[in-house]
Design a protein around this motif. Structure first.
Motif, PDB file in Angstrom:
ATOM      1  N   SER A 100     -10.287  -4.835  12.552  1.00  0.00           N
ATOM      2  CA  SER A 100      -9.297  -5.200  13.579  1.00  0.00           C
ATOM      3  C   SER A 100      -9.523  -4.447  14.889  1.00  0.00           C
ATOM      4  CB  SER A 100      -7.879  -4.908  13.074  1.00  0.00           C
ATOM      5  OG  SER A 100      -7.725  -3.509  12.937  1.00  0.00           O
ATOM      6  N   SER A 101     -10.414  -3.452  14.895  1.00  0.00           N
ATOM      7  CA  SER A 101     -10.702  -2.685  16.115  1.00  0.00           C
ATOM      8  C   SER A 101     -11.363  -3.551  17.177  1.00  0.00           C
ATOM      9  CB  SER A 101     -11.646  -1.525  15.789  1.00  0.00           C
ATOM     10  OG  SER A 101     -12.872  -2.060  15.299  1.00  0.00           O
ATOM     11  N   GLY A 102     -11.966  -4.670  16.742  1.00  0.00           N
ATOM     12  CA  GLY A 102     -12.698  -5.508  17.687  1.00  0.00           C
ATOM     13  C   GLY A 102     -14.147  -5.054  17.857  1.00  0.00           C
ATOM     14  N   GLN A 103     -14.507  -3.912  17.262  1.00  0.00           N
ATOM     15  CA  GLN A 103     -15.902  -3.441  17.306  1.00  0.00           C
ATOM     16  C   GLN A 103     -16.731  -4.281  16.330  1.00  0.00           C
ATOM     17  OE1 GLN A 103     -16.965  -1.103  19.302  1.00  0.00           O
ATOM     18  NE2 GLN A 103     -15.352   0.391  19.637  1.00  0.00           N
ATOM     19  N   ARG A 104     -18.042  -4.331  16.569  1.00  0.00           N
ATOM     20  CA  ARG A 104     -18.946  -4.951  15.581  1.00  0.00           C
ATOM     21  C   ARG A 104     -19.827  -3.861  15.027  1.00  0.00           C
ATOM     22  NH1 ARG A 104     -22.365  -9.847  17.245  1.00  0.00           N
ATOM     23  NH2 ARG A 104     -22.542 -10.179  15.002  1.00  0.00           N
ATOM     24  N   LEU A 105     -19.807  -3.730  13.723  1.00  0.00           N
ATOM     25  CA  LEU A 105     -20.591  -2.666  13.096  1.00  0.00           C
ATOM     26  C   LEU A 105     -22.085  -2.981  13.223  1.00  0.00           C
ATOM     27  CD1 LEU A 105     -20.652  -0.065  11.449  1.00  0.00           C
ATOM     28  CD2 LEU A 105     -20.351  -1.447   9.386  1.00  0.00           C
ATOM     29  N   SER A 106     -22.860  -1.956  13.547  1.00  0.00           N
ATOM     30  CA  SER A 106     -24.316  -2.117  13.676  1.00  0.00           C
ATOM     31  C   SER A 106     -24.915  -2.764  12.426  1.00  0.00           C
ATOM     32  CB  SER A 106     -24.955  -0.741  13.883  1.00  0.00           C
ATOM     33  OG  SER A 106     -26.347  -0.840  13.695  1.00  0.00           O
ATOM     34  N   ALA A 107     -25.844  -3.674  12.665  1.00  0.00           N
ATOM     35  CA  ALA A 107     -26.558  -4.311  11.542  1.00  0.00           C
ATOM     36  C   ALA A 107     -27.312  -3.267  10.724  1.00  0.00           C
ATOM     37  CB  ALA A 107     -27.538  -5.343  12.080  1.00  0.00           C
TER      38      ALA A 107
END
Ligand SMILES: O=c1[nH]c(=O)n([C@H]2C[C@H](O)[C@@H](COP(=O)(O)O)O2)cc1CO
Length: 146
Positions: A100-107
């Motif tokens: 829900s932070s809106g961040q995208r976790l690194s692949a």
């Protein structure tokens, strides 16, 4: 059990209150070597150390740790570095991420998940990360006895 906790410092401190909750939970399983990561007044703790000394101290703690738990929502070069070192040292790693932070976790982090030595848990509530930690610690203790 020695636990190495990772969380963003120079990458941004907006999640420090969550780091505190995670560290509180981790303390019921063992010694958290890096408790300072969750201190709101962290600068006071680190002010007598230069960057090379911080690295040296942290890498010693990492080699003493049996498990690594990282809160990875707020991107941090230091946390990525610690995770990569933990993998090289064959330490089991649990990463906790809040979608829900809106961040995208690194692949490179999510792609490392293998359900054997590297786990990624998506959480929103305290209950969620407590369950991930419980399962991870149970799994790691079982592996240590076999
Ligand atoms: O003062 C510090 N003390 C310290 O222990 N660290 C370690 C622990 C954290 O899990 C991680 C944070 O890295 P960064 O500062 O790049 O966000 O690095 C990082 C710093 C500052 O980079």
């Amino acid at each position: 059990m020695n636990i190495y906790f990772c969380g963003s410092i120079r990458g941004g401190r907006q999640d420090v209150a969550i780091y505190q909750q995670i560290v509180t939970c981790l303390k019921s399983y063992g010694t958290v070597l890096t408790e300072h990561v969750a201190f709101p007044e962290l600068e006071l703790v680190e002010k007598n150390l230069n960057d090379a000394e911080i690295l040296e101290r942290d890498m010693q703690w990492l080699s003493k740790a049996q498990v690594v738990v990282a809160e990875v929502t707020q991107p941090s070069l230091g946390v990525g570095f610690e995770i990569a070192r933990a993998i090289t040292l064959n330490k089991p790693v649990l990463c906790l991420f809040r979608p829900s932070s809106g961040q995208r976790l690194s692949a490179l982090i999510r792609g490392s998940a293998n359900n054997r030595s590297f786990f990624v848990g998506n959480y929103e509530q305290r209950d969620d990360f407590e369950k991930f930690i419980q399962d991870f610690m149970g799994y790691c203790s079982q592996k240590r006895t076999v």
